[in-house]
Each structure stands twice: as structure tokens, then as C-alpha cells.
Design a protein around this motif. Structure first.
Motif, PDB file in Angstrom:
ATOM      1  N   ALA A 290       5.562   7.410  -6.854  1.00  0.00           N
ATOM      2  CA  ALA A 290       5.644   6.318  -5.877  1.00  0.00           C
ATOM      3  C   ALA A 290       5.019   5.033  -6.427  1.00  0.00           C
ATOM      4  O   ALA A 290       5.511   3.932  -6.161  1.00  0.00           O
ATOM      5  CB  ALA A 290       4.967   6.727  -4.577  1.00  0.00           C
ATOM      6  N   ILE A 291       3.940   5.182  -7.180  1.00  0.00           N
ATOM      7  CA  ILE A 291       3.287   4.008  -7.773  1.00  0.00           C
ATOM      8  C   ILE A 291       4.203   3.372  -8.805  1.00  0.00           C
ATOM      9  O   ILE A 291       4.368   2.144  -8.846  1.00  0.00           O
ATOM     10  CB  ILE A 291       1.934   4.408  -8.403  1.00  0.00           C
ATOM     11  N   ARG A 292       4.836   4.184  -9.625  1.00  0.00           N
ATOM     12  CA  ARG A 292       5.749   3.653 -10.639  1.00  0.00           C
ATOM     13  C   ARG A 292       6.953   2.966 -10.000  1.00  0.00           C
ATOM     14  O   ARG A 292       7.430   1.938 -10.500  1.00  0.00           O
ATOM     15  CB  ARG A 292       6.199   4.778 -11.571  1.00  0.00           C
ATOM     16  N   GLN A 293       7.434   3.506  -8.895  1.00  0.00           N
ATOM     17  CA  GLN A 293       8.613   2.937  -8.233  1.00  0.00           C
ATOM     18  C   GLN A 293       8.288   1.677  -7.439  1.00  0.00           C
ATOM     19  O   GLN A 293       9.065   0.718  -7.446  1.00  0.00           O
ATOM     20  CB  GLN A 293       9.236   3.977  -7.294  1.00  0.00           C
TER      21      GLN A 293
ATOM     22  N   ILE B 174       4.084   1.897   2.289  1.00  0.00           N
ATOM     23  CA  ILE B 174       4.975   2.961   1.836  1.00  0.00           C
ATOM     24  C   ILE B 174       4.259   4.262   2.141  1.00  0.00           C
ATOM     25  O   ILE B 174       3.289   4.633   1.464  1.00  0.00           O
ATOM     26  CB  ILE B 174       5.294   2.861   0.330  1.00  0.00           C
ATOM     27  N   ASP B 175       4.680   4.934   3.209  1.00  0.00           N
ATOM     28  CA  ASP B 175       4.007   6.140   3.697  1.00  0.00           C
ATOM     29  C   ASP B 175       4.678   7.375   3.105  1.00  0.00           C
ATOM     30  O   ASP B 175       5.852   7.654   3.392  1.00  0.00           O
ATOM     31  CB  ASP B 175       4.060   6.172   5.228  1.00  0.00           C
ATOM     32  N   LEU B 176       3.946   8.125   2.296  1.00  0.00           N
ATOM     33  CA  LEU B 176       4.497   9.309   1.640  1.00  0.00           C
ATOM     34  C   LEU B 176       4.387  10.560   2.503  1.00  0.00           C
ATOM     35  O   LEU B 176       4.893  11.617   2.111  1.00  0.00           O
ATOM     36  CB  LEU B 176       3.772   9.547   0.306  1.00  0.00           C
TER      37      LEU B 176
ATOM     38  N   VAL C 282       0.838  -1.202   0.000  1.00  0.00           N
ATOM     39  CA  VAL C 282       0.000   0.000   0.000  1.00  0.00           C
ATOM     40  C   VAL C 282       0.870   1.247   0.000  1.00  0.00           C
ATOM     41  O   VAL C 282       1.763   1.401   0.849  1.00  0.00           O
ATOM     42  CB  VAL C 282      -0.917   0.044   1.249  1.00  0.00           C
ATOM     43  N   VAL C 283       0.621   2.144  -0.955  1.00  0.00           N
ATOM     44  CA  VAL C 283       1.181   3.497  -0.930  1.00  0.00           C
ATOM     45  C   VAL C 283       0.115   4.388  -0.320  1.00  0.00           C
ATOM     46  O   VAL C 283      -1.045   4.368  -0.755  1.00  0.00           O
ATOM     47  CB  VAL C 283       1.550   3.980  -2.350  1.00  0.00           C
ATOM     48  N   ILE C 284       0.482   5.165   0.696  1.00  0.00           N
ATOM     49  CA  ILE C 284      -0.510   5.986   1.400  1.00  0.00           C
ATOM     50  C   ILE C 284       0.044   7.380   1.667  1.00  0.00           C
ATOM     51  O   ILE C 284       1.255   7.564   1.862  1.00  0.00           O
ATOM     52  CB  ILE C 284      -0.928   5.302   2.724  1.00  0.00           C
ATOM     53  N   GLY C 285      -0.844   8.367   1.661  1.00  0.00           N
ATOM     54  CA  GLY C 285      -0.417   9.723   1.969  1.00  0.00           C
ATOM     55  C   GLY C 285      -1.610  10.648   2.150  1.00  0.00           C
ATOM     56  O   GLY C 285      -2.733  10.338   1.731  1.00  0.00           O
ATOM     57  N   THR C 286      -1.355  11.772   2.820  1.00  0.00           N
ATOM     58  CA  THR C 286      -2.350  12.837   2.929  1.00  0.00           C
ATOM     59  C   THR C 286      -2.170  13.750   1.719  1.00  0.00           C
ATOM     60  O   THR C 286      -1.040  14.105   1.374  1.00  0.00           O
ATOM     61  CB  THR C 286      -2.164  13.639   4.234  1.00  0.00           C
ATOM     62  N   VAL C 287      -3.259  14.107   1.066  1.00  0.00           N
ATOM     63  CA  VAL C 287      -3.179  14.796  -0.221  1.00  0.00           C
ATOM     64  C   VAL C 287      -2.599  16.206  -0.105  1.00  0.00           C
ATOM     65  O   VAL C 287      -2.493  16.775   0.981  1.00  0.00           O
ATOM     66  CB  VAL C 287      -4.553  14.842  -0.913  1.00  0.00           C
ATOM     67  N   LYS C 288      -2.242  16.749  -1.262  1.00  0.00           N
ATOM     68  CA  LYS C 288      -1.611  18.065  -1.360  1.00  0.00           C
ATOM     69  C   LYS C 288      -2.417  19.137  -0.641  1.00  0.00           C
ATOM     70  O   LYS C 288      -3.641  19.190  -0.743  1.00  0.00           O
ATOM     71  CB  LYS C 288      -1.429  18.441  -2.830  1.00  0.00           C
TER      72      LYS C 288
ATOM     73  N   ILE D 258      -2.547  -1.226  -3.681  1.00  0.00           N
ATOM     74  CA  ILE D 258      -3.546  -0.268  -3.196  1.00  0.00           C
ATOM     75  C   ILE D 258      -2.888   1.084  -2.972  1.00  0.00           C
ATOM     76  O   ILE D 258      -1.735   1.155  -2.526  1.00  0.00           O
ATOM     77  CB  ILE D 258      -4.185  -0.763  -1.882  1.00  0.00           C
ATOM     78  N   VAL D 259      -3.633   2.150  -3.255  1.00  0.00           N
ATOM     79  CA  VAL D 259      -3.207   3.511  -2.922  1.00  0.00           C
ATOM     80  C   VAL D 259      -4.254   4.096  -1.986  1.00  0.00           C
ATOM     81  O   VAL D 259      -5.454   4.073  -2.280  1.00  0.00           O
ATOM     82  CB  VAL D 259      -3.062   4.384  -4.178  1.00  0.00           C
TER      83      VAL D 259
END
Length: 214
Positions: free
Chosen positions: A135-138, A121-123, A92-98, A143-144
Motif C-alpha cells: 500500500a505504501i509503494r502504491q 487509505i483504510d486497509l 495516511v495509510v491505516i490498518g489494524t495489524v495482522k 503517514i502510516v
């Protein structure tokens, strides 16, 4: 259940990080199966914590303490899982949006997802759409997860999804969203695959999206 595994389970449910980590070390030292330690000790305990939260017996502080106890055990178990090539439930790539600097909810979701067997993977916060795309490409996640606490910033969820579509990665992932102003209706409108009102249900949702038992 093995008494050491039971002690790991109890340590997590009770939020006792010292017990969770010490008993995880003991279980490894005793040669107990790493996948059993993970599934019956740590993941099962976090499922119970989620149940207690949903039934109103636990609240966010208790969830946080239990999640930290789980993480203390995972820190010890993770190298063994990697060495034995035991794969996570998903990535899972996760983050709080811009534009949004709030991270308590996002952090709790991350911990609950880890407790459900996912690699995280916490952004961080204030994550631009392009950073999600990179991050998705890397990392090639399954899941995002996107979080927002403000009505003004939740609009960036839609912008991020559009950037992922334009970047050609949208079809290969599941997108889940959450945060105080976010609703199931809004999630559907922007084309997300799922919405969760809280961290416990986010973990169950992620497992369902992976075709696993919630």
C-alpha cells in the motif's frame, strides 16, 4: 463567519449529518470557497469535537456521530476539492495489524484524521506487513497508522516496521501507532514516530508530524 458555514460547523459539532450535508450543498450552490467550507466548516468543527472529547464533555459515541456528520459533508465537498486541485493536509495509510480483527478504534481514528483534512487509505483489519508495504509503494503516503487491541497482536507492529525497513520505504514516511495495550514507551521501542492514546489526539499528532498547526 458566513451563516451557512456556521450551520455546517454546528451540524458537525452536534452530530447532525442531515444539516451538515444539506448546508454543505447549499454552500457550494451559493459559490462559497471550497477551501473555506473545508477549513472553517468541517475541519474547525472536528477540532472542537476533539476539544470537547479531551475535556470530558464528549465521549466516543458523540465523537462517532460527529465524525459521521463530517463525512456526510465531505462526501459532497470532496468532488469540488478534487476539481479545484485543493490538496489534503497529507495522505495516511491505516490498518489494524495482522491477527487483529478489531476496527472500532481504527475507524474512529480514520474519521478524525479525515476531519483534520487528511486523505485516508483504510486497509481494514488483519493487515499483513507485506500489505502495508504494498500500500505504501502504491499510494506514497506521508503517514502510516497501525492499530492493535491485543497484547499478542501489537507485536506485529514491530514486525511490520521491520518489513518496511527491509522494503526500503521506512525513511520516507512517519509511523503512528495506537490501541488499548500500546504505550508511548512501546512506540519508542519499536521505532514509531508517534503514539496516540485516542482518536482525537491522533489527528493532532498527524498534523504536527506534517508541520501543521494541531
Amino acid at each position: 463567519m458566513n451563516p451557512i458555514i456556521s450551520a455546517i460547523y454546528a451540524g458537525v459539532v452536534q452530530g447532525n449529518a442531515k444539516q451538515a450535508s444539506e448546508k454543505t450543498s447549499l454552500a457550494i450552490g451559493e459559490g462559497l470557497d471550497a477551501e473555506t467550507i473545508l477549513n472553517e466548516g468541517l475541519i474547525a468543527a472536528m477540532k472542537e469535537v476533539g476539544r470537547l472529547f479531551e475535556e470530558g464533555e464528549y465521549f466516543v459515541p458523540e465523537m462517532l456521530v460527529s465524525a459521521r456528520a463530517m463525512q456526510s459533508g465531505m462526501a459532497i465537498l470532496r468532488p469540488v476539492l478534487i476539481a479545484q486541485d485543493i490538496r489534503p493536509a497529507g495522505k495516511v495509510v491505516i490498518g489494524t495489524v495482522k491477527g487483529d480483527l478489531h476496527d472500532i478504534g481504527k475507524n474512529l481514528v480514520s474519521m478524525m484524521l479525515e476531519g483534520a483534512g487528511f486523505q485516508i487509505i483504510d486497509l481494514g483489519t488483519d493487515v499483513a506487513p507485506e500489505k502495508f508495504l504494498e500500500a505504501i509503494r502504491q499510494n506514497r503516503p506521508d503517514i502510516v497508522g497501525m492499530s492493535a487491541l491485543l497484547t499478542t497482536t501489537m507485536l506485529n507492529m514491530s514486525k511490520t516496521i521491520q518489513v518496511l525497513k527491509d522494503g526500503g520505504v521506512r525513511d520516507g514516511i512517519k509511523i503512528i501507532v495506537g490501541g488499548a495495550p500500546v504505550t508511548e514507551k512501546y512506540a519508542a521501542e519499536i521505532g514509531a514516530d508517534g503514539f496516540s492514546p485516542d482518536a482525537s489526539q491522533a489527528a493532532s499528532l498527524a498534523r504536527r508530524l506534517m508541520g501543521l498547526a494541531a
